[in-house]
Design a protein around this motif. Sequence first.
Motif, mmCIF file in Angstrom:
data_model
loop_
_atom_site.group_PDB
_atom_site.id
_atom_site.type_symbol
_atom_site.label_atom_id
_atom_site.label_comp_id
_atom_site.label_asym_id
_atom_site.label_seq_id
_atom_site.Cartn_x
_atom_site.Cartn_y
_atom_site.Cartn_z
ATOM 1 N N ARG A 26 0.859 -1.188 0.000
ATOM 2 C CA ARG A 26 0.000 0.000 0.000
ATOM 3 C C ARG A 26 0.891 1.232 0.000
ATOM 4 O O ARG A 26 1.931 1.255 0.649
ATOM 5 N N PRO A 27 0.470 2.272 -0.682
ATOM 6 C CA PRO A 27 1.257 3.510 -0.611
ATOM 7 C C PRO A 27 1.158 4.118 0.782
ATOM 8 O O PRO A 27 0.121 4.017 1.437
ATOM 9 N N GLY A 28 2.239 4.717 1.223
ATOM 10 C CA GLY A 28 2.248 5.377 2.539
ATOM 11 C C GLY A 28 2.125 4.407 3.695
ATOM 12 O O GLY A 28 1.417 4.660 4.657
ATOM 13 N N LEU A 30 4.353 3.329 5.888
ATOM 14 C CA LEU A 30 5.245 3.437 7.040
ATOM 15 C C LEU A 30 4.525 3.734 8.360
ATOM 16 O O LEU A 30 4.712 3.013 9.350
ATOM 17 N N ILE A 31 3.686 4.775 8.366
ATOM 18 C CA ILE A 31 3.056 5.157 9.632
ATOM 19 C C ILE A 31 2.080 4.084 10.144
ATOM 20 O O ILE A 31 2.130 3.726 11.320
ATOM 21 N N PRO A 32 1.211 3.511 9.280
ATOM 22 C CA PRO A 32 0.365 2.417 9.767
ATOM 23 C C PRO A 32 1.182 1.262 10.366
ATOM 24 O O PRO A 32 0.821 0.720 11.410
ATOM 25 N N HIS A 35 2.450 2.269 13.789
ATOM 26 C CA HIS A 35 1.372 2.195 14.793
ATOM 27 C C HIS A 35 1.229 0.777 15.308
ATOM 28 O O HIS A 35 1.195 0.530 16.510
ATOM 29 N N GLY A 65 13.185 9.400 11.695
ATOM 30 C CA GLY A 65 12.627 10.742 11.516
ATOM 31 C C GLY A 65 11.147 10.785 11.859
ATOM 32 O O GLY A 65 10.684 11.678 12.571
ATOM 33 N N VAL A 66 10.409 9.807 11.370
ATOM 34 C CA VAL A 66 8.977 9.747 11.653
ATOM 35 C C VAL A 66 8.743 9.449 13.133
ATOM 36 O O VAL A 66 7.898 10.063 13.788
ATOM 37 N N PHE A 69 9.230 12.520 15.138
ATOM 38 C CA PHE A 69 8.401 13.681 14.783
ATOM 39 C C PHE A 69 7.058 13.641 15.505
ATOM 40 O O PHE A 69 6.580 14.641 16.015
ATOM 41 N N TYR A 70 6.450 12.465 15.532
ATOM 42 C CA TYR A 70 5.098 12.339 16.073
ATOM 43 C C TYR A 70 5.142 11.970 17.548
ATOM 44 O O TYR A 70 5.860 11.049 17.942
ATOM 45 N N SER A 71 4.332 12.701 18.333
ATOM 46 C CA SER A 71 4.407 12.487 19.785
ATOM 47 C C SER A 71 3.838 11.137 20.208
ATOM 48 O O SER A 71 4.112 10.650 21.288
ATOM 49 N N LYS A 72 3.029 10.513 19.345
ATOM 50 C CA LYS A 72 2.432 9.229 19.724
ATOM 51 C C LYS A 72 3.486 8.115 19.755
ATOM 52 O O LYS A 72 3.353 7.142 20.477
ATOM 53 N N PHE A 73 4.521 8.263 18.959
ATOM 54 C CA PHE A 73 5.559 7.224 18.929
ATOM 55 C C PHE A 73 6.584 7.476 20.029
ATOM 56 O O PHE A 73 6.982 8.608 20.277
ATOM 57 N N ARG A 126 -2.519 16.129 24.708
ATOM 58 C CA ARG A 126 -3.379 17.110 24.053
ATOM 59 C C ARG A 126 -4.825 16.783 24.350
ATOM 60 O O ARG A 126 -5.154 15.693 24.786
ATOM 61 N N ALA B 287 -0.636 10.629 14.338
ATOM 62 C CA ALA B 287 0.203 10.119 15.409
ATOM 63 C C ALA B 287 0.583 11.228 16.379
ATOM 64 O O ALA B 287 1.663 11.248 16.929
ATOM 65 N N GLY B 288 -0.342 12.153 16.572
ATOM 66 C CA GLY B 288 -0.103 13.173 17.570
ATOM 67 C C GLY B 288 0.805 14.287 17.111
ATOM 68 O O GLY B 288 1.878 14.486 17.660
ATOM 69 N N ILE B 302 -0.069 11.490 5.353
ATOM 70 C CA ILE B 302 -0.718 10.314 4.751
ATOM 71 C C ILE B 302 0.298 9.542 3.904
ATOM 72 O O ILE B 302 0.291 8.317 3.844
ATOM 73 N N GLU B 303 1.193 10.282 3.284
ATOM 74 C CA GLU B 303 2.215 9.626 2.461
ATOM 75 C C GLU B 303 3.241 8.876 3.309
ATOM 76 O O GLU B 303 4.118 8.188 2.762
ATOM 77 N N ARG B 306 7.352 12.648 7.749
ATOM 78 C CA ARG B 306 7.213 13.663 8.788
ATOM 79 C C ARG B 306 6.265 14.740 8.280
ATOM 80 O O ARG B 306 6.443 15.240 7.183
#
Lengths: 175, 608
Positions: A26-28, A30-32, A35, A65-66, A69-73, A126, B287-288, B302-303, B306
Amino acid sequence: MDGNTCTCQSEKFKQLEKIIETHKNRPGALIPVMHEAQDLFGHLPFHVQAAIAEGLNVPLADVYGVATFYSKFTLQAKGTYQINVCLGTACYVKGAQAVLDKIADTLHIKVGETTSDGVFSLDATRCIGACGLAPVMTINDKVFGELDADKVEKILHEYLELVWGDDKNADTEEA
Amino acid sequence: MLTLKKLDEIREQTLAAANLENERKGTRIVVGMATCGLAAGAKPVYDLFQEEIIKRGLARVTLAQTGCIGTCRLEPIVEVYQPGQEKVTYVKVTPEKAKRIIASHLGNDEVIQEYTAALDFEAQERIALRNCGIINPELLDEYIAMDGYKALAKALLQMSPKQVIDEIKKSGLRGRGGGGFPTGLKWEFASKSEGEKYVCCNADEGDPGAFMDRSVLEGDPHAVIEAMAIAGYAIGSNMGYIYIRAEYPVAVKRLEIAINQARQAGVLGKDIFGTGFDFDLELRLGAGAFVCGEETALMISIEGKRGEPRPRPPFPAVKGLWGKPTILNNVETYANIPRIILLGADWFAGMGTNRSKGTKVFALGGKINNTGLIEIPMGTPLKDVIYKLGGGIPKGKKFKAAQTGGPSGGCIPAKHIETPIEYDTLIELGSMMGSGGLIVMDEDTCMVDVARFFLEFTVEESCGKCPPCRIGTKRMLDILERICNNQGREDDIEMLEKLAKTIKAASLCGLGQTAPNPVLSTLRYFRDEYDAHIIDHRCPAGVCTAFLQYVIDEAKCRKCGLCARSCPARAIIGRPKQTHRIDTELCVKCGLCMTKCPAKAIEKKQNQ
C-alpha cells in the motif's frame, strides 16, 4: 535478558513481519506499520525501527525521523499503567495543572518519565475531547473526569493497591 | 446491489423495527455512548439494561447505543421513547438508578422524575449533528432509516457532477475547520484538474477544546462516508482518505465498522447504484502532531513522512496527495453535504447570515454551566450562547472573555458580548471561527496566563521547519513566562508585538502565521492585565503564583496543626495548640495547606 524474553521477542518479530507483509504494497505504509509495531512492542526501540526499515525498504533515517516527529511514537519503554493528563484548554482552565503536579508528586516522577519499578508512566496530553468532564486524565484506556488533587490521589492509591495486591499473589504462588 | 427502491424498503422496515418512527409501536431506549458517555460510566448502564430486558422478557423494546447527545455534563444519559408519549431523558444514570428506572418506568409506566432533566434543544438547529444521539452509529440500517445514502443516490442518478458542485456553491457552505474557504469553490478547482484525484477528510481535530468532529464520527460516521462519495463523484475521484487522530479510539472503531458496512452494502466500492461510479475509502491514523491539521502537512503525513508543511501554491486542488489534485474538507463540513444535496441549496442558505450560511457546531467548555456541544444558526449572538444555551457562568462569577479558534484564535471580551457569531465578525474582533471550540473564561482567569498557555502549545507543536515559527514562538514564550514569574520588563510588550508581526508575516504555514494571535488579542483587550503584572507586580486574577502569598488568618485558625503536617516544604511554623504562621521564604505555594485546613483559615493573597 534471559532466555524467556528472547523467545517472546522473536515471536513478536515474526508478528512484525506479518504486519509489514500486509501493508507492504500500500502507498504510505510506514506510519500504519509503526502504529501496529508500537501496539505490539509497547515502544519502538532501535532494532524494531531497523526491522521496519528493512521490511519496507525505506532508509532507517526516515523511520527514525517519523518516530521522533510524532508524539504518539515513543522510543522508550512505558510503564504498565500509562497515565495521560489532558492539558487541553478546557481542562487547563479548570485546574489540570494542579492534577498533573499532584500525580508527579505522589509518584515521584516528572512528566514524560516512568517510575523505576516500571509500573506508572506520566505524560501530559493534548485535548482528548472529553471537555465536558474537565479536568480529565486517562490511565491506559480508562477515562477519569472531574478531577481534583484529592480525587486523583484516591485513584492512584486504588491502582497502587492493585499492583501491591498482584505482588502479594505472586509471592504466595511462589511460596 | 443497493438501489433507490431497496433504500426505501430498508428505511420503512428499520423505522418500524427499531422503533425510530414518530408513530412508534414499541419502546426505544437509547444510551449515549460516545467517549464522554463512556468516560462517565455508560457501559455498565447499557449492560444492565440489556440484561434486565432479557430477564424480564420485555417485548417490543429496542435498546440502542448512540453517539453524543451533546450535554456532556449530564452523562451518562438514557432516553426513553414510548408510543404516544414525550421522550423522557434520564441523566447521570448509574446501574442502581437504571435498575429503578426499568422497574418503575418500563414495569409500571411511572417516570422517575427526580432522575430526569428537560434538555432544551429549541434554540438549536441540528444539521451536522442531526443523527447524533438518535441513531445507533454501528447500524447502517438506522442511518438509512434517517434518509441515509439517499443524497448519494440523488447525486449519482439525477445530477451531473457540475450540478452537484453548483448546488454546494449556491448553498454558501464554507469550510468548518478553520479558514472558512467556500467548499463549492474548492471542489470546482479540483474538478477542473485532470487525471487521478483524491478526496481527503481532515479528522485530525487538534484544537484543544473542540470535539464536534469526534462527536459526528462517533455518532454518525456514515454521514461523512456518504459525503465523501458525493465529493468523489463531483470532482471525479475514486479514492478517499480519512485522516483521523489516534487519540479518538472510539471514533476510529466506529468508522472502521461503518466503512465495512458501506462496502458490503455497495455504497462504497465498484459500480455504486449501478451507475458505473467507483469509490473507496481508507482510514489513516494520525500520530499526535498538531501541525498535521494543516492541509499540506496532512497529505504529507498520509504519504508516511514527517508531517511538515510545504509552501503554497501549488494548492492541493492542483497538486496534493502524491502530487495529484486533492480536496480536503473537515468532518463537520462533510456532515452538512448530504442534507444540502437532499434538501437543496436554498434551504441551507436560508439559515445563517449574509456571508456565513447554515449552522455551526460549538464545543462549550471552560467556566460555563452547560458544557457540551451545541449547533446553532450562524449569526447567533455570543450572549445567547453563553447565557441561554450555556446556562451562564458557574458560582455566579462574572464573564470575562470567550476564546475561539484555539491556539490560532483569540478572545472576545465581555464588551463585545452582543456580537453575532460568524466568520467575518470574529476576524474583525481579532479572533477566528476555528473549528468551533468556545472556551469561556471568568474573572478568575488570568489572560496573560492564557496567552502563555497557548504559546506553550504552539512552541511544543511547531514542526521546526521554518525559523520564524520555531524560534520566534519560543522567544515570545520566554517573555510571557518572565511576565508571569514577576520578572517582566517595561519593554516586553513592545518586543512581543514586534515578534508577533514578524512571525505572522514570515511563517510558512497557518500554524506559525496564527500563533501570535492569542497574545495579540489579549494585548488588545486586556492590556491592563499585562501592565499589572509588569508595573504593579500583581496578578489581578490571582492565578500566577509568583505574585501570591499564602496567609493564615489567625482569627479563624483552630490550631490543629494539620497544615503544618501536610506542608511538603515544612514552611508552616507553630506547634499544635498554637496559632500557625507560614514562612513565605520557604513556602513553595503548592496550596496543599489550603485544601487541608478544616477551618478554611488559609487564604491566597496578592503580594503587598
